[in-house]
Design a protein around this motif. Structure first.
Motif, PDB file in Angstrom:
ATOM      1  N   PRO A   1     -29.642 -93.835 -17.735  1.00  0.00           N
ATOM      2  CA  PRO A   1     -29.135 -93.686 -19.098  1.00  0.00           C
ATOM      3  C   PRO A   1     -30.215 -93.142 -20.038  1.00  0.00           C
ATOM      4  O   PRO A   1     -31.402 -93.257 -19.736  1.00  0.00           O
ATOM      5  CB  PRO A   1     -28.735 -95.113 -19.492  1.00  0.00           C
ATOM      6  N   PRO A   2     -29.799 -92.569 -21.176  1.00  0.00           N
ATOM      7  CA  PRO A   2     -30.793 -92.052 -22.122  1.00  0.00           C
ATOM      8  C   PRO A   2     -31.741 -93.159 -22.559  1.00  0.00           C
ATOM      9  O   PRO A   2     -31.342 -94.312 -22.706  1.00  0.00           O
ATOM     10  CB  PRO A   2     -29.954 -91.587 -23.314  1.00  0.00           C
ATOM     11  N   GLY A   3     -33.003 -92.807 -22.686  1.00  0.00           N
ATOM     12  CA  GLY A   3     -34.000 -93.785 -23.148  1.00  0.00           C
ATOM     13  C   GLY A   3     -34.542 -94.650 -22.032  1.00  0.00           C
ATOM     14  O   GLY A   3     -35.323 -95.565 -22.269  1.00  0.00           O
ATOM     15  N   SER A   4     -34.145 -94.338 -20.768  1.00  0.00           N
ATOM     16  CA  SER A   4     -34.608 -95.200 -19.680  1.00  0.00           C
ATOM     17  C   SER A   4     -36.025 -94.842 -19.231  1.00  0.00           C
ATOM     18  O   SER A   4     -36.615 -95.551 -18.435  1.00  0.00           O
ATOM     19  CB  SER A   4     -33.628 -95.124 -18.500  1.00  0.00           C
ATOM     20  N   GLY A   5     -36.572 -93.714 -19.744  1.00  0.00           N
ATOM     21  CA  GLY A   5     -37.973 -93.391 -19.454  1.00  0.00           C
ATOM     22  C   GLY A   5     -38.164 -92.203 -18.525  1.00  0.00           C
ATOM     23  O   GLY A   5     -39.273 -91.971 -18.038  1.00  0.00           O
ATOM     24  N   LYS A   6     -37.106 -91.408 -18.320  1.00  0.00           N
ATOM     25  CA  LYS A   6     -37.195 -90.295 -17.360  1.00  0.00           C
ATOM     26  C   LYS A   6     -38.191 -89.228 -17.823  1.00  0.00           C
ATOM     27  O   LYS A   6     -39.061 -88.810 -17.067  1.00  0.00           O
ATOM     28  CB  LYS A   6     -35.800 -89.663 -17.153  1.00  0.00           C
ATOM     29  N   SER A   7     -38.041 -88.793 -19.101  1.00  0.00           N
ATOM     30  CA  SER A   7     -38.956 -87.746 -19.610  1.00  0.00           C
ATOM     31  C   SER A   7     -40.378 -88.273 -19.649  1.00  0.00           C
ATOM     32  O   SER A   7     -41.337 -87.543 -19.340  1.00  0.00           O
ATOM     33  CB  SER A   7     -38.562 -87.325 -21.021  1.00  0.00           C
ATOM     34  N   THR A   8     -40.518 -89.537 -20.011  1.00  0.00           N
ATOM     35  CA  THR A   8     -41.853 -90.133 -20.080  1.00  0.00           C
ATOM     36  C   THR A   8     -42.514 -90.071 -18.716  1.00  0.00           C
ATOM     37  O   THR A   8     -43.687 -89.722 -18.595  1.00  0.00           O
ATOM     38  CB  THR A   8     -41.731 -91.592 -20.560  1.00  0.00           C
TER      39      THR A   8
ATOM     40  N   ASP B   1     -47.841 -87.289 -32.304  1.00  0.00           N
ATOM     41  CA  ASP B   1     -46.682 -88.164 -32.496  1.00  0.00           C
ATOM     42  C   ASP B   1     -46.728 -88.822 -33.861  1.00  0.00           C
ATOM     43  O   ASP B   1     -45.702 -89.157 -34.430  1.00  0.00           O
ATOM     44  CB  ASP B   1     -46.652 -89.270 -31.422  1.00  0.00           C
TER      45      ASP B   1
ATOM     46  N   TYR C   1     -45.880 -96.431 -25.334  1.00  0.00           N
ATOM     47  CA  TYR C   1     -46.389 -95.488 -26.330  1.00  0.00           C
ATOM     48  C   TYR C   1     -47.247 -96.231 -27.335  1.00  0.00           C
ATOM     49  O   TYR C   1     -46.912 -97.346 -27.719  1.00  0.00           O
ATOM     50  CB  TYR C   1     -45.235 -94.796 -27.062  1.00  0.00           C
TER      51      TYR C   1
ATOM     52  N   VAL D   1     -42.335 -98.686 -21.883  1.00  0.00           N
ATOM     53  CA  VAL D   1     -41.233 -97.774 -21.593  1.00  0.00           C
ATOM     54  C   VAL D   1     -41.033 -97.683 -20.075  1.00  0.00           C
ATOM     55  O   VAL D   1     -39.930 -97.527 -19.579  1.00  0.00           O
ATOM     56  CB  VAL D   1     -41.551 -96.383 -22.193  1.00  0.00           C
TER      57      VAL D   1
ATOM     58  N   TYR E   1     -49.539 -87.881 -21.504  1.00  0.00           N
ATOM     59  CA  TYR E   1     -50.017 -89.219 -21.870  1.00  0.00           C
ATOM     60  C   TYR E   1     -50.655 -89.826 -20.626  1.00  0.00           C
ATOM     61  O   TYR E   1     -50.333 -89.418 -19.504  1.00  0.00           O
ATOM     62  CB  TYR E   1     -48.857 -90.126 -22.311  1.00  0.00           C
TER      63      TYR E   1
HETATM   64  P1  ADP Z   1     -35.194 -90.507 -21.236  1.00  0.00           P
HETATM   65  O1  ADP Z   1     -35.868 -89.245 -20.843  1.00  0.00           O
HETATM   66  O2  ADP Z   1     -34.800 -91.362 -20.075  1.00  0.00           O
HETATM   67  O3  ADP Z   1     -34.043 -90.300 -22.166  1.00  0.00           O
HETATM   68  P2  ADP Z   1     -37.618 -91.032 -22.668  1.00  0.00           P
HETATM   69  O4  ADP Z   1     -38.674 -91.049 -21.646  1.00  0.00           O
HETATM   70  O5  ADP Z   1     -37.463 -89.803 -23.493  1.00  0.00           O
HETATM   71  O6  ADP Z   1     -36.241 -91.412 -22.017  1.00  0.00           O
HETATM   72  O7  ADP Z   1     -37.844 -92.248 -23.663  1.00  0.00           O
HETATM   73  C1  ADP Z   1     -38.037 -93.561 -23.219  1.00  0.00           C
HETATM   74  C2  ADP Z   1     -38.325 -94.444 -24.410  1.00  0.00           C
HETATM   75  O8  ADP Z   1     -39.561 -94.070 -24.995  1.00  0.00           O
HETATM   76  C3  ADP Z   1     -37.305 -94.376 -25.518  1.00  0.00           C
HETATM   77  O9  ADP Z   1     -37.070 -95.688 -25.962  1.00  0.00           O
HETATM   78  C4  ADP Z   1     -37.967 -93.556 -26.593  1.00  0.00           C
HETATM   79  O10 ADP Z   1     -37.569 -94.021 -27.845  1.00  0.00           O
HETATM   80  C5  ADP Z   1     -39.430 -93.835 -26.374  1.00  0.00           C
HETATM   81  N1  ADP Z   1     -40.250 -92.646 -26.714  1.00  0.00           N
HETATM   82  C6  ADP Z   1     -40.109 -91.410 -26.207  1.00  0.00           C
HETATM   83  N2  ADP Z   1     -41.055 -90.586 -26.707  1.00  0.00           N
HETATM   84  C7  ADP Z   1     -41.822 -91.329 -27.541  1.00  0.00           C
HETATM   85  C8  ADP Z   1     -42.975 -91.062 -28.345  1.00  0.00           C
HETATM   86  N3  ADP Z   1     -43.529 -89.863 -28.385  1.00  0.00           N
HETATM   87  N4  ADP Z   1     -43.482 -92.080 -29.074  1.00  0.00           N
HETATM   88  C9  ADP Z   1     -42.940 -93.306 -29.023  1.00  0.00           C
HETATM   89  N5  ADP Z   1     -41.865 -93.631 -28.278  1.00  0.00           N
HETATM   90  C10 ADP Z   1     -41.302 -92.663 -27.542  1.00  0.00           C
END
Ligand code: ADP
Length: 595
Positions: free
Chosen positions: A385-392, A118, A354, A366, A401
């Motif tokens: 909504p986007p950025g809510s932490g789903k992918s994380t 990252d 992160y 997050v 992680y």
């Molecule tokens: P979603 O999948 O709901 O759109 P993400 O899980 O991708 O959301 O992201 C959640 C938050 O974590 C966002 O604010 C994004 O900016 C932040 N984020 C995602 N990936 C990273 C990363 N590798 N390093 C730092 N921040 C991250």
């Protein structure tokens, strides 16, 4: 103990020590050949001395001259032969060290966690893998040669000169301390400037790489000129740094030559007078000049070697920093093997932020206080909504992680207590941005596993609703993708990545927005297949298209890293929150599209 056992001087030298030990025989033989060359070279002035003395004293004849000529020819042949040997042995070894170090570096970087990548640019990694490793090779190869010559040839040449005339040698050596101090001064300067060159190189590589990676955006927004200017700017910085380096290197070498020429002037004047006075013979005088000629290289080597070793050490230190970086996600020593997985997933007050800021601090959380239990064989849908932490959330399950707080359990086991490869083998993960390698479609689906037969690949492709598209291609599954092959659409890539995951018959299936780039009809076929897995696999689907989640056993809405609503489709529709609002909106859009 082998002869080269003593502890390396610099802590980072332990990186190359094993390679030295492994090839100790080659190095020793190489050094021996090098020393033989040095000694043979020293005999040539002796022969010249005899010939000149014979000529000036008129005591020689044609037969003797032929003998001298033959002796010099023989020496030249031997020198060429042994030079070939040392070059092969020593420079060959340095190439092997380079190869071994590069392989180790790549293998190590691969073990590092996602968080490392990252905040590390590809450009700087490339600079380490190319420039730094080259500097280490130079230090191990030519550095060793220069060090040997500076010591062996230098000392021996001086010894022969002293043998001819200690007084003359003392005068000739007067400029030498200047060479040593000059070298130290210049090599320090060179080192600093060289580091600057390295920094600029990494920057330039990264800028160029990024501009090409984003070429479509650059073209679409007609940013070619701006991109060219940015590259030009970085290129200018790189050239300026190199020119600064060249200026010191350029001043250094002529200074060396000047100083050795001063010695030559001393020999001509003082040695000439000693020859006239008869203190030394004309042969000695000529031989002395020849030795002085031989001494030039060891003196320069002394300057060069400090430079080479300094650069090599700096590069080694930089590479050592990477080797010292430990993966954040590792298997604990007491980690358990995971033999059979039921597939229950439980989150217990999971929080995540992160890391990766320059000062090592973590960014804002997050995910916060996330708790839920997903029984084996069930399907969980996640919206938000986007950025809510789903992918994380998905990447935490695969331990891309590690959680900052709380705990994730699979079948009741904390995932940090499971061996990482075992955990990952239990999971099939389709990330949001599908990545395909520049190889055939088949290899992309099987990930190069030759044991997977065509029927399985075809079945996976059908399940991912991509079979017809692949079958229509001229080379079918053997079609190459990427730069050397065909260009696939985002939706096609997404489905190939999905086929890859479905092929792996794994108990946990994590899908990050799997139908975001396909049409409604294809999306429905894919979701139908995923639904058919119910009971056999635990599935988590993140989707913006809510019809994909409608049949999930449970659905969450995430917002700012918290679960703000949870239930089945019906329950959430009745609750009238984010889910219900979004669903209604998507229904209207769907109806409008249909008209
Ligand atoms: P979603 O999948 O709901 O759109 P993400 O899980 O991708 O959301 O992201 C959640 C938050 O974590 C966002 O604010 C994004 O900016 C932040 N984020 C995602 N990936 C990273 C990363 N590798 N390093 C730092 N921040 C991250």
């Amino acid at each position: 103990m082998t002869p080269i056992e003593p502890m390396p001087a610099s802590p980072s030298a332990r990186l190359i020590w094993p390679f030295f030990r492994e090839r100790a025989a080659f190095i020793l033989l190489g050094l021996l050949a090098l020393m033989i060359v040095d000694v043979l070279q020293l005999f040539i002035p002796r022969i010249i001395k005899r010939a000149v003395d014979g000529l000036t004293g008129a005591t020689t004849n044609a037969h003797q001259l032929l003998q001298y000529a033959l002796a010099i020819t023989l020496l030249a042949i031997l020198i060429a032969l042994f030079r070939y040997f040392w070059r092969r042995l020593l420079l060959g070894t340095s190439r092997r060290i380079e190869e071994g170090l590069r392989n180790r570096l790549f293998a190590h970087i691969q073990t590092l966690s996602a968080a490392y990548f990252d905040h590390t640019t590809v450009g700087s990694l490339m600079a380490h893998a190319t420039n730094d490793i080259k500097q280490i090779r130079m230090a191990c190869g030519m550095g060793l040669v220069a060090l040997n010559d500076a010591l062996v040839l230098g000392t021996a040449a001086v010894a022969f000169m002293v043998y001819i005339s200690p007084r003359l040698t003392a005068f000739v050596l007067i400029p030498m301390p200047l060479i040593v101090f000059g070298t130290r001064f210049f090599s320090r300067k060179m080192h600093r400037r060289y580091q600057n060159v390295q920094r600029n190189f990494a920057e330039l590589t990264e800028i160029v790489r990024e501009r090409f990676a984003g070429i479509r955006i650059i073209k679409a927004y007609t940013q070619e000129q701006a991109a060219a200017q940015q590259v030009e700017q970085a290129s200018k910085g790189y050239v300026a740094a190199n020119l600064k380096l060249v200026r010191v290197v350029g001043a250094f070498l002529p200074m060396m030559v000047l100083l050795t020429n001063m010695s030559l002037a001393i020999v001509l004047f003082l040695g000439g007078r000693m020859t006239i006075a008869g203190t030394i013979t004309p042969g000695d005088f000529v031989a002395f000049i020849a030795y002085l000629g031989l001494l030039t290289w060891p003196m320069m080597a002394m300057g060069w070697v400090t430079n080479l070793i300094q650069r090599g050490r700096a590069s080694l230190d930089r590479i050592d920093v990477i080797f010292q970086t430990r993966p954040q996600v590792t298997s604990r020593p007491d980690a358990r093997c995971l033999e059979s997985v039921e597939g229950e997933i439980r989150f217990e007050q999971v929080a995540f932020a992160y890391g990766g800021r320059e000062d090592g601090a973590r960014t804002a959380p997050v995910l916060r206080d996330l708790s839920f239990d997903l029984p084996a064989g069930r399907t969980l849908g996640i919206v938000g909504p986007p950025g809510s932490g789903k992918s994380t959330l998905l990447s935490l399950i695969a331990r891309i992680y590690d959680v900052t707080d709380g705990c994730i359990r699979i079948d009741g086991l904390d995932i940090r207590g499971i061996r990482v490869p075992d955990l990952r083998r239990a999971i099939a993960f389709v990330p949001q941005e599908p990545f395909l390698f520049a190889t055939s479609i088949r290899e992309n689906i099987t990930l190069g596993n030759p044991r997977i037969d065509t029927t399985q690949v075809v079945a996976a492709a059908r399940q991912a609703a991509i079979y017809d598209t692949i079958a229509a291609l001229p080379a079918g599954f053997d079609t190459l993708v990427g730069e050397k092959g065909i260009v696939l659409s985002g939706g096609q890539k997404q489905r190939i990545a999905l086929a890859r995951a479905l092929l792996q018959d794994r108990p946990l299936l994590l899908l990050d927005d799997p139908i975001s780039q396909v049409d409604v009809h294809t999306g429905r076929r894919i979701i139908d297949h995923v639904r058919s897995l119910a009971g056999r696999r635990t599935v988590i689907i993140v989707s913006h298209r809510l019809t994909a989640l409608q049949h999930a056993d449970r659905i969450f809405t995430l917002d700012h890293g918290r679960i703000i609503e949870s239930g089945t489709h019906h329950e959430l529709m009745q609750a009238g929150g984010y889910y219900a609002g979004t669903f209604a909106l998507q229904q209207i859009e769907g109806t409008l599209d249909a008209h």
